[in-house]
Design an enzyme around this catalytic site. Structure first.
Site, short mmCIF file in Angstrom:
data_model
loop_
_atom_site.label_atom_id
_atom_site.label_comp_id
_atom_site.label_asym_id
_atom_site.label_seq_id
_atom_site.Cartn_x
_atom_site.Cartn_y
_atom_site.Cartn_z
N GLU A 1 0.57 -1.22 0.28
CA GLU A 1 0.36 0.10 -0.19
C GLU A 1 1.13 1.37 0.27
O GLU A 1 0.52 2.38 -0.61
CB GLU A 1 -1.49 0.25 0.91
CG GLU A 1 -1.97 -1.51 1.01
CD GLU A 1 -3.30 -0.24 0.05
OE1 GLU A 1 -3.31 0.54 -0.46
OE2 GLU A 1 -3.69 -1.28 -0.34
N GLU B 1 2.18 1.96 -3.41
CA GLU B 1 1.08 2.16 -4.68
C GLU B 1 0.75 3.36 -4.43
O GLU B 1 0.08 3.81 -5.34
CB GLU B 1 -0.39 0.95 -4.69
CG GLU B 1 -0.10 -0.49 -4.88
CD GLU B 1 -1.16 -0.82 -4.75
OE1 GLU B 1 -0.82 -2.13 -4.98
OE2 GLU B 1 -2.14 -1.10 -4.04
N GLU B 2 0.49 4.12 -3.10
CA GLU B 2 -0.84 5.36 -2.82
C GLU B 2 1.03 6.89 -2.52
O GLU B 2 0.94 7.31 -3.10
CB GLU B 2 -1.32 5.47 -1.36
CG GLU B 2 -2.25 4.26 -1.08
CD GLU B 2 -2.97 4.47 -0.06
OE1 GLU B 2 -2.51 5.01 0.94
OE2 GLU B 2 -3.82 2.96 0.18
#
Lengths: 259, 259
Positions: B116, B119-120
């Site tokens: 995460e 990705e973020e």
């Protein structure tokens, strides 16, 4: 139905339409799938479907539940012995295990551990700490499984009863065929002896881990389990947070958090 | 079909029969339910049903998955600052949050947290420790939710890149509208200031907790996060066990467990 879908799409009121079908409405659900609805999940008594409406974005409806969750009770008596039960059915029949089972809806894993000990061993305990937990991939139906091994202590009332009854238990004779209290400093030897038939792998590592903790001189249980109530959780309206043992002797720290 | 069921019942070969129906076979599933089959669960592309055969015992088929599981990344840089992201959509739009998301099938929560953040925030990190986790009742579809807040540290490569780029991030502009590095000793003040619009309640408590840890003098991060690799897990063929920080300075203890 088509009119309603067109209406929602034009007005951009909703990103998706949900329809829940009872078990006697699967014929209707089939018709909904033909119109573009997708299966989301089912429970015993219904099937949930949805239709994604926003054509400019891809479907971002979150999936349903992914994990199974179980809890077990590491019960230590006032003579520094661990409670083991011999299972009476299933694929662990005749193996020694800690009391354990699945977490039911509406209960925390700590409550599940306490309940399982009560149901299987007939013993009243209270949650003391989370000892460790394990994450397992591709279990039942290829889904992951989490298991929380909880340190529990018999309540004062239960300790009195144990002392009166020479530590006998009124266990569930359908699920359990025997019990024993194993001294913590003998757990490694117990776990490694094949004739003891310990349920693996979780229990095998757990017992060695408990033994290591105990014999290392840390004397975790002896010093603390009957004397020391730590603040372990921050409870909100509908959630609990579990903090690590890092804070064991840092009660002051909590003044800030507890405000 | 009826013959098969009778055969199984007479021979006591199986406790239950399972039938899996594709999404275009819901008509057939309806017929199966009429014959006594029950819904067990569905995924996107099928419906699973079963028939309990043992008339002398009640149905003891375990239910399907019960929990959703998410993970978040507590990312601390080499200047003792926490990474916060401003969300760009959903019900947390414009709120400051840690990078987070659901655990995908086949990954551990520690891997989910790392993914995460990648990705973020476009940042490469590695798992360091589990800080805390929370258990929440009656979340999405009234099911419980577990959330694991993981301490992550940027990889050496990522730290070099951050230093070169003045700690700018190449974040996902669809999901995220901004980022900031908040000094650990300012987190409580930051969390409590309404104009900062921190996502609640998890992040609110997390930030205060981190702040408390830091300012208490324990200097957890400063002393350890960039210097100290603890053995935290016992990995088996398909499972991992997570032990508490109890053992932080007890490496010897692990010799026994690691054998």
């Amino acid at each position: 139905m088509e009119k309603t879908i067109n209406h929602y799409q034009k007005e951009e009121i909703k990103k998706a339409i949900w329809i829940k079908f009872d078990t006697n409405q699967l014929y209707l659900a089939q018709e909904a799938l033909k119109m573009g609805f997708k299966l989301h999940h089912s429970k015993n008594n219904y099937l949930m479907t949805y239709l994604w409406l926003d054509k400019e974005r891809t479907d971002n409806i979150p999936g349903y539940t992914t994990h199974m969750v179980g809890a077990g009770g590491i019960v230590i008596d006032n003579q520094e012995r661990l409670l083991l039960l011999r299972e009476n059915s299933g694929n662990r029949k005749d193996k020694w295990n800690i009391p354990m089972g699945r977490v039911d809806l509406g209960e925390n894993f700590s409550q599940a551990a306490v309940r399982e000990v009560q149901e299987e061993a007939g013993l009243e305990t209270e949650f003391f700490d989370l000892l460790c937990f394990r994450e397992l991939q591709a279990w039942y139906f290829e889904q992951p499984d989490l298991f929380f091994a909880c340190l529990l202590k018999p309540t004062e009332k239960a300790i009195k009863e144990l002392e009166q009854n020479n530590y006998q238990l009124n266990y569930d004779q359908h699920e359990i065929s025997g019990f024993q209290w194993v001294p913590l400093n003998e757990l490694k030897q117990f776990a490694e002896d094949p004739k003891n038939n310990v349920a693996r792998p979780m229990q095998y590592y757990l017992l060695r881990y408990l033994n290591a903790l105990y014999t290392d001189g840390y004397k975790f249980y002896k010093d603390k389990i009957f004397d020391f109530n730590r603040l372990k959780t921050k409870t909100g309206s509908n959630y609990e947070m579990y903090y690590p043992n890092l804070l064991a002797n840092k009660e002051d720290l909590w003044k800030d958090i507890k405000q």
